[in-house]
Design a protein around this motif. Structure first.
Motif, PDB file in Angstrom:
ATOM      1  N   GLN A   5     -42.310  16.256  37.626  1.00 52.91           N
ATOM      2  CA  GLN A   5     -41.142  17.117  37.838  1.00 52.91           C
ATOM      3  C   GLN A   5     -40.375  17.254  36.531  1.00 52.91           C
ATOM      4  N   LEU A  36     -54.417  21.554  41.305  1.00 56.44           N
ATOM      5  CA  LEU A  36     -53.038  21.468  41.811  1.00 56.44           C
ATOM      6  C   LEU A  36     -53.041  21.248  43.315  1.00 56.44           C
ATOM      7  N   LYS A  39     -47.219  22.823  44.186  1.00 62.35           N
ATOM      8  CA  LYS A  39     -46.039  22.997  43.346  1.00 62.35           C
ATOM      9  C   LYS A  39     -44.966  23.581  44.246  1.00 62.35           C
ATOM     10  N   TYR A  60     -44.370  18.811  41.401  1.00 64.99           N
ATOM     11  CA  TYR A  60     -45.814  18.969  41.485  1.00 64.99           C
ATOM     12  C   TYR A  60     -46.493  17.724  42.037  1.00 64.99           C
ATOM     13  N   TRP A  62     -50.323  16.714  41.676  1.00 66.87           N
ATOM     14  CA  TRP A  62     -51.582  17.117  41.055  1.00 66.87           C
ATOM     15  C   TRP A  62     -52.723  16.306  41.638  1.00 66.87           C
ATOM     16  N   MET A  68     -53.362  19.185  35.709  1.00 69.37           N
ATOM     17  CA  MET A  68     -52.034  18.976  35.149  1.00 69.37           C
ATOM     18  C   MET A  68     -52.037  19.293  33.651  1.00 69.37           C
TER      19      MET A  68
END
Length: 192
Positions: A5, A36, A39, A60, A62, A68
């Motif tokens: 973040q 991902l 998000k 996020y 990941w 990432m």
């Protein structure tokens, strides 16, 4: 799972419609980003939901370090840094995940709570407790627990269908968009 973040705190008189437009026009760009999990395009607005600040604070989960890295070193993060300046990016190791009953819908709210672990606390016990306390609520979309082992900080994050239920503590955000291309590939439960 890698958790990430960054928070961009904006002036009190900042026109937040600029952030809303940015999300509306660019949010879809990560809807199919490899690696991902999700998000959440998070926003706080001064005077709403008890927020003292205007803030854009994407969060996020990941699935892969490669995903990432391709975001951080690629055009996505470069564009953000060009528009707002390069923010500090916080990073935690994912410790666990729960998908809630509302996971199929679009979340409207999020909560995030971070706490430092006491020096004499057993980190494994703290993580186990946090995992056991992950919310089990009909409005829960997704909840995660993560740890920053540099600062020994425990992070709890949750996405909610409408608003966070009473009794859920932490910083409150509005979710303006959710990209979740590989959320279903993130393992549920504890991550070790």
């Amino acid at each position: 799972m890698h958790v990430m973040q960054y928070e961009i705190t904006l002036p009190a008189d900042y026109d937040m419609r600029i952030v809303h437009r940015r999300i509306a026009t660019r949010g879809h760009l990560l809807d199919d980003h490899p690696g991902l999990g999700l998000k959440a395009y998070l926003v706080r607005e001064r005077g709403r939901d008890g927020s003292p600040v205007n803030q854009y604070a994407p969060f996020y989960l990941w699935r892969t370090a490669e995903g990432m890295n391709s975001f951080l070193w690629g055009s996505g993060f470069r564009g953000l840094a060009a528009d707002f300046g390069r923010p500090a990016v916080r990073h935690w190791l994912g410790a666990g995940l729960r998908r809630g009953p509302a996971v199929e819908g679009a979340p409207a709210a999020a909560t995030r709570r971070a706490e430092r672990l006491a020096e004499d606390a057993d980190p494994a016990e703290a993580v186990e407790r946090a995992l056991a306390e992950l919310p089990d609520h009909p409005d829960l979309h997704t909840a995660a627990v993560a740890v920053d082992p540099d600062r020994w900080e425990l992070l709890r994050f949750a996405l909610w269908r409408t608003t966070a239920p009473d009794g859920v503590s932490g910083t409150r955000y509005r979710v303006h968009h959710l990209s979740s291309p590989e959320l279903d590939r993130l393992p549920a439960g504890r991550h070790w």
